[in-house]
Design a protein around this motif. Structure first.
Motif, PDB file in Angstrom:
ATOM      1  N   ILE A  98       0.832  -1.204   0.000  1.00  0.00           N
ATOM      2  CA  ILE A  98       0.000   0.000   0.000  1.00  0.00           C
ATOM      3  C   ILE A  98       0.866   1.253   0.000  1.00  0.00           C
ATOM      4  N   ALA A  99       1.981   1.213   0.726  1.00  0.00           N
ATOM      5  CA  ALA A  99       2.884   2.367   0.714  1.00  0.00           C
ATOM      6  C   ALA A  99       3.368   2.650  -0.706  1.00  0.00           C
ATOM      7  N   GLN A 100       3.657   1.589  -1.496  1.00  0.00           N
ATOM      8  CA  GLN A 100       4.077   1.770  -2.884  1.00  0.00           C
ATOM      9  C   GLN A 100       2.922   2.318  -3.721  1.00  0.00           C
ATOM     10  N   ALA A 101       1.690   1.807  -3.459  1.00  0.00           N
ATOM     11  CA  ALA A 101       0.522   2.303  -4.191  1.00  0.00           C
ATOM     12  C   ALA A 101       0.281   3.776  -3.914  1.00  0.00           C
ATOM     13  N   MET A 102       0.526   4.230  -2.667  1.00  0.00           N
ATOM     14  CA  MET A 102       0.352   5.646  -2.319  1.00  0.00           C
ATOM     15  C   MET A 102       1.339   6.517  -3.099  1.00  0.00           C
ATOM     16  N   ARG A 103       2.544   5.989  -3.302  1.00  0.00           N
ATOM     17  CA  ARG A 103       3.529   6.760  -4.055  1.00  0.00           C
ATOM     18  C   ARG A 103       3.180   6.816  -5.550  1.00  0.00           C
ATOM     19  N   ASP A 104       2.536   5.725  -6.034  1.00  0.00           N
ATOM     20  CA  ASP A 104       2.223   5.656  -7.455  1.00  0.00           C
ATOM     21  C   ASP A 104       0.890   6.295  -7.795  1.00  0.00           C
ATOM     22  N   ASP A 105      -0.043   6.316  -6.832  1.00  0.00           N
ATOM     23  CA  ASP A 105      -1.407   6.775  -7.140  1.00  0.00           C
ATOM     24  C   ASP A 105      -1.843   7.816  -6.106  1.00  0.00           C
ATOM     25  N   PRO A 106      -1.974   9.086  -6.501  1.00  0.00           N
ATOM     26  CA  PRO A 106      -2.404  10.129  -5.555  1.00  0.00           C
ATOM     27  C   PRO A 106      -3.776   9.851  -4.932  1.00  0.00           C
ATOM     28  N   ALA A 107      -4.650   9.149  -5.669  1.00  0.00           N
ATOM     29  CA  ALA A 107      -5.983   8.851  -5.117  1.00  0.00           C
ATOM     30  C   ALA A 107      -5.883   7.924  -3.914  1.00  0.00           C
ATOM     31  N   VAL A 108      -4.988   6.938  -3.992  1.00  0.00           N
ATOM     32  CA  VAL A 108      -4.782   6.039  -2.851  1.00  0.00           C
ATOM     33  C   VAL A 108      -4.197   6.822  -1.673  1.00  0.00           C
ATOM     34  N   ALA A 109      -3.212   7.677  -1.936  1.00  0.00           N
ATOM     35  CA  ALA A 109      -2.605   8.472  -0.873  1.00  0.00           C
ATOM     36  C   ALA A 109      -3.634   9.374  -0.203  1.00  0.00           C
TER      37      ALA A 109
END
Length: 258
Positions: free
Chosen positions: A24-35
């Motif tokens: 999820i930490a990687q997804a937050m870096r890749d996707d602003p919507a997740v962050a």
């Protein structure tokens, strides 16, 4: 990869395993919507904890706390309390002896006398609350119950309220077959045994309780009285029914018990 709200809330609460947290930490870096979604959950979590922080620090109301266990008074507990008092007294005597090693031998022996005192040194233990004589010595020097104390030993049951500053405690059959009863008389406690139609009092000691401060059964018997009970008792103490039967029979002694 997309994540549902439950998973993102678990991430905000720190409830995921390391592998899931790393993903999820990687997804937050890749996707602003997740962050942004994780940030919302973290902010909500902070608001909830801030709102209830004061309440969580408050103690639970008395009505929700578990009740204290009922206190049970019995002869074994009284004996344990007596042993603890003896240990404390022994330690006190040892400290006193260390401070006074230069005293003569008779002084050290006097300092080691037991705390339990007999009736000869008690002033208030001779009379009931009404001033009537409750104890007397016979020609041989033995103590016997008189007046209000003798009447209470004859008729009063342990469950009865005290009368005239007198309260009856334990009743039991002695090894001789005679009945014995403990009692409280003002600030003193004692033991009386039925002999020859009279209540003989082999021991009377300061109970450490003020007059009228009745204690249940054997809970606060002085060590001297407990020693006298241990030296005489045969079997268990009388329950309420057996005590009433013994009273109705006039406390007539049975055969001696081995």
């Amino acid at each position: 990869m997309t994540y549902d709200d439950d998973t993102l809330m678990a991430y905000a609460d720190g409830e995921l395993d390391p592998q899931q947290r790393a993903a999820i930490a990687q997804a937050m870096r890749d996707d602003p919507a997740v962050a942004a979604a994780v940030a919302r959950h973290q902010a909500l979590r902070g608001d909830v904890f801030a709102a209830f922080a004061g309440i969580l620090d408050e103690p639970a109301p008395q009505r929700l706390q578990a009740p204290l266990p009922a206190r049970v008074h019995d002869l074994d507990a009284a004996r344990s309390a007596r042993d603890a008092l003896r240990q404390q007294e022994q330690e006190r005597q040892e400290r006193q002896q260390r401070r006074h090693r230069a005293w003569p031998r008779w002084g050290a022996l006097a300092a080691s006398l037991a705390v339990g005192v007999l009736a000869g040194s008690l002033g208030s233990g001779w009379f009931g609350a009404g001033g009537e004589l409750a104890l007397a010595r016979d020609a041989g020097g033995a103590l016997s119950a008189r007046g209000p104390l003798a009447q209470a030993l004859d008729r009063q049951l342990a469950q009865d309220p005290g009368s005239g500053g007198i309260r009856i405690g334990l009743s039991f059959v002695a090894q001789s077959g005679a009945y014995c009863r403990s009692f409280q008389l003002g600030g003193s406690s004692g033991l009386a045994c039925r002999e020859g139609g009279h209540w003989r009092v082999p021991v009377l000691a300061d109970s450490g309780a003020a007059a009228g401060d009745y204690r249940q059964a054997s809970a606060q018997l002085p060590p001297a009285v407990l020693d006298a009970i241990d030296a005489r008792i045969s079997g268990a103490t009388l329950d309420a029914a057996a005590e009433r039967q013994a009273r109705d029979r006039g406390w007539q002694a049975g055969p001696a018990r081995q």
